[in-house]
Design a protein around this motif. Sequence first.
Motif, PDB file in Angstrom:
ATOM      1  N   ASP A  73      15.016   5.483  -2.317  1.00 35.40           N
ATOM      2  CA  ASP A  73      15.312   4.374  -1.406  1.00 35.40           C
ATOM      3  C   ASP A  73      14.510   4.561  -0.122  1.00 35.40           C
ATOM      4  O   ASP A  73      14.292   5.685   0.350  1.00 35.40           O
ATOM      5  CB  ASP A  73      16.811   4.340  -1.065  1.00 35.40           C
ATOM      6  CG  ASP A  73      17.666   3.883  -2.248  1.00 35.40           C
ATOM      7  OD1 ASP A  73      17.140   3.147  -3.103  1.00 35.40           O
ATOM      8  OD2 ASP A  73      18.845   4.286  -2.317  1.00 35.40           O
ATOM      9  N   ASN A  74      14.074   3.450   0.432  1.00 33.97           N
ATOM     10  CA  ASN A  74      13.356   3.446   1.722  1.00 33.97           C
ATOM     11  C   ASN A  74      12.040   4.229   1.660  1.00 33.97           C
ATOM     12  O   ASN A  74      11.562   4.736   2.678  1.00 33.97           O
ATOM     13  CB  ASN A  74      14.231   4.017   2.844  1.00 33.97           C
ATOM     14  CG  ASN A  74      15.558   3.275   2.954  1.00 33.97           C
ATOM     15  OD1 ASN A  74      15.584   2.044   2.900  1.00 33.97           O
ATOM     16  ND2 ASN A  74      16.654   4.017   3.092  1.00 33.97           N
ATOM     17  N   GLN A  75      11.463   4.311   0.503  1.00 37.34           N
ATOM     18  CA  GLN A  75      10.191   5.033   0.358  1.00 37.34           C
ATOM     19  C   GLN A  75       9.077   4.223   1.012  1.00 37.34           C
ATOM     20  O   GLN A  75       8.877   3.053   0.704  1.00 37.34           O
ATOM     21  CB  GLN A  75       9.903   5.239  -1.132  1.00 37.34           C
ATOM     22  CG  GLN A  75       8.730   6.154  -1.429  1.00 37.34           C
ATOM     23  CD  GLN A  75       8.644   6.496  -2.924  1.00 37.34           C
ATOM     24  OE1 GLN A  75       9.662   6.497  -3.620  1.00 37.34           O
ATOM     25  NE2 GLN A  75       7.448   6.782  -3.399  1.00 37.34           N
ATOM     26  N   ARG A  76       8.305   4.844   1.940  1.00 36.18           N
ATOM     27  CA  ARG A  76       7.283   4.118   2.699  1.00 36.18           C
ATOM     28  C   ARG A  76       5.866   4.374   2.184  1.00 36.18           C
ATOM     29  O   ARG A  76       4.918   3.728   2.642  1.00 36.18           O
ATOM     30  CB  ARG A  76       7.349   4.518   4.187  1.00 36.18           C
ATOM     31  CG  ARG A  76       8.649   4.165   4.871  1.00 36.18           C
ATOM     32  CD  ARG A  76       8.968   2.662   4.775  1.00 36.18           C
ATOM     33  NE  ARG A  76       7.896   1.804   5.223  1.00 36.18           N
ATOM     34  CZ  ARG A  76       7.668   1.479   6.516  1.00 36.18           C
ATOM     35  NH1 ARG A  76       8.451   1.972   7.460  1.00 36.18           N
ATOM     36  NH2 ARG A  76       6.675   0.681   6.835  1.00 36.18           N
ATOM     37  N   SER A  77       5.710   5.312   1.274  1.00 38.85           N
ATOM     38  CA  SER A  77       4.372   5.584   0.735  1.00 38.85           C
ATOM     39  C   SER A  77       4.502   6.127  -0.685  1.00 38.85           C
ATOM     40  O   SER A  77       5.563   6.608  -1.088  1.00 38.85           O
ATOM     41  CB  SER A  77       3.615   6.585   1.612  1.00 38.85           C
ATOM     42  OG  SER A  77       4.246   7.844   1.582  1.00 38.85           O
ATOM     43  N   VAL A  78       3.434   6.001  -1.416  1.00 35.75           N
ATOM     44  CA  VAL A  78       3.378   6.484  -2.796  1.00 35.75           C
ATOM     45  C   VAL A  78       2.093   7.288  -2.963  1.00 35.75           C
ATOM     46  O   VAL A  78       1.011   6.820  -2.599  1.00 35.75           O
ATOM     47  CB  VAL A  78       3.387   5.318  -3.805  1.00 35.75           C
ATOM     48  CG1 VAL A  78       3.215   5.855  -5.230  1.00 35.75           C
ATOM     49  CG2 VAL A  78       4.662   4.519  -3.696  1.00 35.75           C
ATOM     50  N   ARG A  79       2.226   8.486  -3.473  1.00 34.95           N
ATOM     51  CA  ARG A  79       1.041   9.282  -3.778  1.00 34.95           C
ATOM     52  C   ARG A  79       0.484   8.840  -5.125  1.00 34.95           C
ATOM     53  O   ARG A  79       1.229   8.755  -6.109  1.00 34.95           O
ATOM     54  CB  ARG A  79       1.380  10.768  -3.813  1.00 34.95           C
ATOM     55  CG  ARG A  79       0.150  11.657  -4.009  1.00 34.95           C
ATOM     56  CD  ARG A  79       0.533  13.110  -4.029  1.00 34.95           C
ATOM     57  NE  ARG A  79      -0.639  13.966  -4.174  1.00 34.95           N
ATOM     58  CZ  ARG A  79      -0.580  15.275  -4.345  1.00 34.95           C
ATOM     59  NH1 ARG A  79       0.611  15.877  -4.398  1.00 34.95           N
ATOM     60  NH2 ARG A  79      -1.692  15.980  -4.471  1.00 34.95           N
ATOM     61  N   THR A 127       0.095   3.515   1.387  1.00 31.25           N
ATOM     62  CA  THR A 127       1.012   3.485   2.526  1.00 31.25           C
ATOM     63  C   THR A 127       1.338   2.057   2.932  1.00 31.25           C
ATOM     64  O   THR A 127       0.773   1.099   2.416  1.00 31.25           O
ATOM     65  CB  THR A 127       0.393   4.230   3.716  1.00 31.25           C
ATOM     66  OG1 THR A 127      -0.810   3.541   4.116  1.00 31.25           O
ATOM     67  CG2 THR A 127       0.048   5.664   3.355  1.00 31.25           C
ATOM     68  N   GLY A 128       2.271   1.946   3.880  1.00 27.66           N
ATOM     69  CA  GLY A 128       2.609   0.632   4.410  1.00 27.66           C
ATOM     70  C   GLY A 128       3.641  -0.125   3.596  1.00 27.66           C
ATOM     71  O   GLY A 128       3.764  -1.344   3.711  1.00 27.66           O
ATOM     72  N   LEU A 129       4.410   0.578   2.748  1.00 29.00           N
ATOM     73  CA  LEU A 129       5.467  -0.099   2.001  1.00 29.00           C
ATOM     74  C   LEU A 129       6.543  -0.584   2.978  1.00 29.00           C
ATOM     75  O   LEU A 129       6.803   0.051   4.003  1.00 29.00           O
ATOM     76  CB  LEU A 129       6.074   0.846   0.965  1.00 29.00           C
ATOM     77  CG  LEU A 129       5.136   1.363  -0.134  1.00 29.00           C
ATOM     78  CD1 LEU A 129       5.887   2.300  -1.071  1.00 29.00           C
ATOM     79  CD2 LEU A 129       4.516   0.229  -0.915  1.00 29.00           C
ATOM     80  N   PRO A 130       7.194  -1.711   2.698  1.00 33.95           N
ATOM     81  CA  PRO A 130       8.168  -2.274   3.638  1.00 33.95           C
ATOM     82  C   PRO A 130       9.407  -1.399   3.777  1.00 33.95           C
ATOM     83  O   PRO A 130       9.750  -0.613   2.895  1.00 33.95           O
ATOM     84  CB  PRO A 130       8.515  -3.622   2.996  1.00 33.95           C
ATOM     85  CG  PRO A 130       8.202  -3.466   1.551  1.00 33.95           C
ATOM     86  CD  PRO A 130       7.034  -2.538   1.488  1.00 33.95           C
TER      87      PRO A 130
END
Length: 571
Positions: A472-478, A505-508
Amino acid sequence: MRTLGIDLGTTFSVVATLDSAGRPMILPNPLGEEATPSVVCFESPGSVLVGSAAYNAGPAFPDRTVALIKRQMGTDRLLRFDGVEYTPEAVSALILRALVHGVLPGHRPESGRTVPAVVTVPAYFGIREREATQQACLLAGVRPLELVSEPVAAAVHYGFSDVAGIGTALVYDLGGGTFDGTVLSLGGRIQVAATDGDTELGGADWDRRLVSFLLEQFLARVEPADDPADDEVFMAELLLTAERVKRALSSTSVHRVPIRYGGRGVTVTVSRDDFEAASRDLVDRSLVVLRRLLDAAGRAGVAEIDHCLLVGGSSKMPMIAAALAAEFGWRPRLFDPDLAVAKGAALRAHQLTQLAVQDRPETGDREPGPRRTRPWTRGGGADGGGSTPVRVDWRRPDAAVVPVEAAPEFSPPGGSGLSIAPAASVASRGLGPLVHDSHDRTGEHRFVAHVIHQNDPLPVANRELTLATILDNQRSVRIEVYEQAGAVESAEVADNRPVLDGELTGLPERLPAGSPIRLSLGLGLDGRLSITASEPGSGASLTLEACIDGVLDRAGRETVAHDLAALTVRH
């Protein structure tokens, strides 16, 4: 400026162009040699030898001489001389620099002017090796119009020749350091059906078998006070002897070799049968590759092989043709084995120049083969408005791509009536992202989800995969992209190697776990990677920055270029 075709080989390199009649011709180096040894000797802090001078200096300075560097392309190996570290790209750039300067004496990489060329690579080279080759070209002041697979280049030259026919051909390409097998169709257009290979198999391995045989025979008759295998100078000289013996045994059945060490000397007799017995397993390794290749070609619809073409200097060993005839019933044809690849590259280079695909001015802020990119955002500018997905493209931004179906045929100057159509190739290895297994409750299991598969026809566009966030609330993905490392595609991480590692990056904010992330992978005609990434439920800005693993980034290239500029290159 002349457009060149460069066969950047593991053991020898060759440069070609077209003559006034439109026929491919080899450009000899300043010593008059058609083939230049791909060897570099760091003779002093400010000077390096390249080619025959470096090859001949090897026995005297084995710890300062570098050979077979092509096998290290795409790795993070560093070589240190006189307090300076050199990457495989840097050493390859010195070879390229010597090649180009040898045929174009006025060329200087530091002048900012570039030499347009088609440069060849093994068909089985993956993303990392191709990107490393691209970097070596840029360091040497070479503008690569295209990186063409060696068997395809040889087939282009064969198709141009007066002896060519139509049908399906298997190109058996055994060079000094790498082996490739490629099945392709000949005719109006060269179409690759399947490719396979072994980047750790080449003529150098046959040389080492002869070294072992000669040393064993010497020790059986002489008992020196110390072990000659510990003497680097003696072993380097024995390797040169083995190379000469290998060539001699291609035309004679027996060769006698004088060997001296520690004041003792004997003459060792080597027969072709001895040599073939000592290296039979190496031939068998190539046959294993071919069986796998023919299976893949069969799945692509190839029912039979009409031509078997032998290219690469090591394919001249009689044991190669004999093994192919015995195993498959073919009548292999040696076709200009030492020079076919360079001549085909020259034909392709002239074709690209004629089509004006790459005739665009270069600008200083462009990164032809970016390892680290500027951030790319959605189409609405800094505020992230709009709905266009982020796209980060690892192909050259200044390189136009001509669809194979639409590209015109090329008729070389001189009125020969022969034509060369663009070649369509295949993916050399499978590619896909590293994925966390949602069915694994421990959260530890990961696997590679290949979306591009070995021998998929190129170009590959928009191979999509929908993944999901973990928290939850993840703001980036590798994002980690892996490439098939072994002969057979496998989802196991250990059977693959990383080629790209980046951060999306930059996920809502307040994005729940399990939200979709869409990835789309593509592979261009030149075998280079592109990625599209998007989070479909949000209009927020997304940024993807990444680097190709094991390859110089732009900053690193500038540092290496500074180090290379301080060196004088001598033939």
